[in-house]
Every structure is written in structure tokens, then in C-alpha cells.
Design an enzyme around this catalytic site. Sequence first.
Site, PDB file in Angstrom:
ATOM      1  N   LYS A 246     -11.803 -51.723  25.273  1.00 10.92           N
ATOM      2  CA  LYS A 246     -11.812 -50.282  24.370  1.00 10.92           C
ATOM      3  C   LYS A 246     -12.131 -49.161  25.035  1.00 10.92           C
ATOM      4  CE  LYS A 246     -12.528 -52.181  19.819  1.00 10.92           C
ATOM      5  NZ  LYS A 246     -11.297 -51.503  19.016  1.00 10.92           N
ATOM      6  N   ARG A 247     -12.950 -49.158  26.220  1.00 14.12           N
ATOM      7  CA  ARG A 247     -13.422 -47.920  26.763  1.00 14.12           C
ATOM      8  C   ARG A 247     -11.989 -47.412  27.395  1.00 14.12           C
ATOM      9  NH1 ARG A 247     -14.168 -48.276  32.282  1.00 14.12           N
ATOM     10  NH2 ARG A 247     -13.867 -50.104  33.511  1.00 14.12           N
TER      11      ARG A 247
END
Length: 471
Positions: A246-247
Site C-alpha cells: 500500500k505504501r
Amino acid sequence: MNSVRVRFAPSPTGELHVGGARTALFNWLFARKHKGVFILRFEDTDVERNRPELIEPILESLRWLGLLWDEGPYFQSQRFSLYREWADRLLNEGKAYKCYCTPEELEQKRQRALAAKQKPLYDGRCRHLSSHDEERFIREGRQPALRLKIPESGTIVVNDAIRGRVEFDLAELDDFIILRSDGRPTYNFAVVVDDITMGITHVIRADEHLNNTPKQMLIYQAFGHPLPIFAHVPMVLAKDRSKLSKRHGATAVFEFRDRGILPEALVNYLARLGWSYGNQEIFSREELIEKFSLEAVHPSAAIFDEEKLLWLNQHYLKTSDPKDLSELVRPFLIKLGILSEAEANAVPSEKLVQMVMLFRERARTLVELAEPARYLLTDNFSYDPEAVQKFLTPEKIALLEGLAGALAAVEPFTAAEVERVTRAYLDSQGKALKDLAQPCRVALTGRTTGAGLFETMELIGRERVIARLRR
């Protein structure tokens, strides 16, 4: 190849992400190319990690991508009696044995091995258990697990359709558990029983499962069943070559959908993640089916490039049917808070088609395609402060006020007629269009960039155009 049967087998422990979606796509393409069968199966025996509420979102993600399955979905949690039956078969044939070791005993052995800097393998204590010891364990109330008997030496070779020949040393394996003491199958055992009973011919899956393959091959051999063809697809990595997460931005299929990516674009992009056909980048679904092959899948990791996905999405926005796009844009008018549901549903289709035609050359997503509706269909938009300071000077405002008067009587209020009247007005003031185009755009839209000015004015409509110029 007419009897090809493949499967996609997600675990309902998280949403469908791009890596899983690509695996599903490769299976689907392979099945369609060879007129085979694409099976959907949920591997849901991990009761601690499973989230049943994610099953429907995974199904919906596959439907949205157009990866419809021919059989299933099957659920491993509904097949426990089958696994027990097949495990008993190995036990009765002397190919598996009961293990009465408790979890505490196994953990102690594991810790001793680690302390001695050895790989924590099972020592085979129960493989040659005496009847006396077995009776004692039964009296103690111990519930046995079942372990597979494996050769104590040698190698096992995986002939992988993508990676080629991969060897594993059997000394690195132990007599692993196939059925836990509570009756639940282990992952490797359930997978093999499923693949045998479902007639799977090709196991196309993520390369994180490559290390499971030797154990699964040993189970196939124990059953005397021919091996399927294995093909392990390399990972999808971020640009920094770390695991995609997700980063790095969106990773779940629904996140891309909610950001306004078209399913056709995402399918096209996922197909090109690790697979190639010359220098071709854009493929219709029919072309993907025709040209896809496991031999052309690269064994090295694929790098996820969001800019390339956006480029592909822009291509599909430009080439899709405007009527279809207009209906895809409509829900984004609500999601972006531009219009209420009732207001969005009341916008005439013709108006949305005009908007799509006007803005799709610049838009890269459905969100970007819907965003202009904020100033086309409502007065609830903000002005860029720098643009206001630069272009809405007293001199320009005076010109805009005069233009508002000139446009008041324009009939019909079309782009061509608005342009004719605007140019005539500027001529009367000794000005050129370049003197007024940017101030006019800022006054009408709050920004300095956009589609054709006069086409934009037609879509905004006479009343709003005049009101904004005077404002």
C-alpha cells in the site's frame, strides 16, 4: 491441449490484489486459448486468518475484470470428509503414519534444533512407533496427526514451464503432516487432493508456491497420480524492487476501479506484467487469448509502473464508445461529491456524452473525466488564486463584462456561434483572442487549463457563462 483444466485458488484473507489478479488472468487466458476449463476454488481451511466477508468482493473483482469461471466456486472448508478419505487411503497403504507427538514436544525439538543451528526437521520418531508406545499414547488421550512417509535421500526435480529445471534435496524435507490431529488437512495435502479430483492439468500460480511444489509432488507420487505441468509466475515488485504494498499506492483491484481505471486497461496492463509479444503494448481481449503462452512469461520479477497503466487507461478512454463512457462517469459525479444521486441521474445522457467527447483526450481516469462536471454542471468549484491574480486584472475584467453583454443575445448558444460573437466583440475592442482566452477560462472554470474554450462555454450554458463573466 483440448483437455486443459486450470484453477485459480485464492485464500479469503485479503482483497484481490494485482499479483493475484494477474495469476487469475494468466490461468483464464491459458484456458480460453486452449478451449479448456477455468475453475475457481477458495482455499479457506485457515480458520484463524480467513475472512468469509471477503469472498464476495473477490468474486466481484473477478467479474469486474471479466474473468468469469467455468466451474466453482469450490470451498475447501466444505470438502473435509474427502480429504479424510484420501488421507486414510495413504495410511492404509503404508504411505503415511500416525504421529502422536504433541505440539509442546514438537516445539521443544524445534528449539533444540535451532539452538544447535540446525534446520528444525521432524526426527521421524513416530515413523517406527512400537505397538506398546502407540497403545500408551492412545490411553493418554492423544489425537494423532498423519504424516507422509518420504524418501530419506535423493533429489526431486520440478520441470517448471516458466523457470525450467529446479532441483530440491530431499534431505531438506521431513515427513510432513498431511492431516492435523483435529482432522483438518494441511495446505499442501488439500491442494493435491483438489487438483487430482478436479482434473487439473496445469498449475499456474505465484512463484511463492515453488517451495511447496516438492511436497506436493511427493503426495502425487504417493497416490500414483501423474503430475500436472507446473508454471510459477514471478512476483510483481514496486519500482524500488521491494514487494508491492500500500505504501506504493493502490494494490487491490477495487482500488483501481474506484480511481477510475477501466477493466480493459487493467487487464491489458496485467497481461503485460511479465509476459510479452514482441513490442506490442495494446491488446484486445481476443488478441490476448490468441497470443498468450506460458513460454513467453519471463522468469524474472515484473515491475509495476503506474504511469504506464495510466497511459493505457487514457488509450482506452479515447477509444471507448462515448455512450458507454458517459454512463461509467455518472457514478463518479456522486463519488466526487459533485452532484447528489438524484441530480446525477437527472443529467441528460447527451450532456454527459458531450462532456466525455470534449475532455477524454486529456483525461487519464474516469475521475479526471468526471472532474470537469464540477464547473460544467454546478457553480460549486474553487478558483486557482494564482490564476485569479495573474489573469483577472481590472483591464481584463472590463473586457469580460463587455463579453457578457455581447453573448447575452447569442442564439443558438453553440460553440461555433459563441466563437463568432466573441471574435467580433474583440475586433470591436481592438483586441485578439489571446488577450481574453485565459481570463475567460479562469472566470468560467477557476483554472487555466482545459478543453476547447468555446466548446466548454457551450456545455456550461448561456446563463451560467454570463453570470460567471459578470461575477
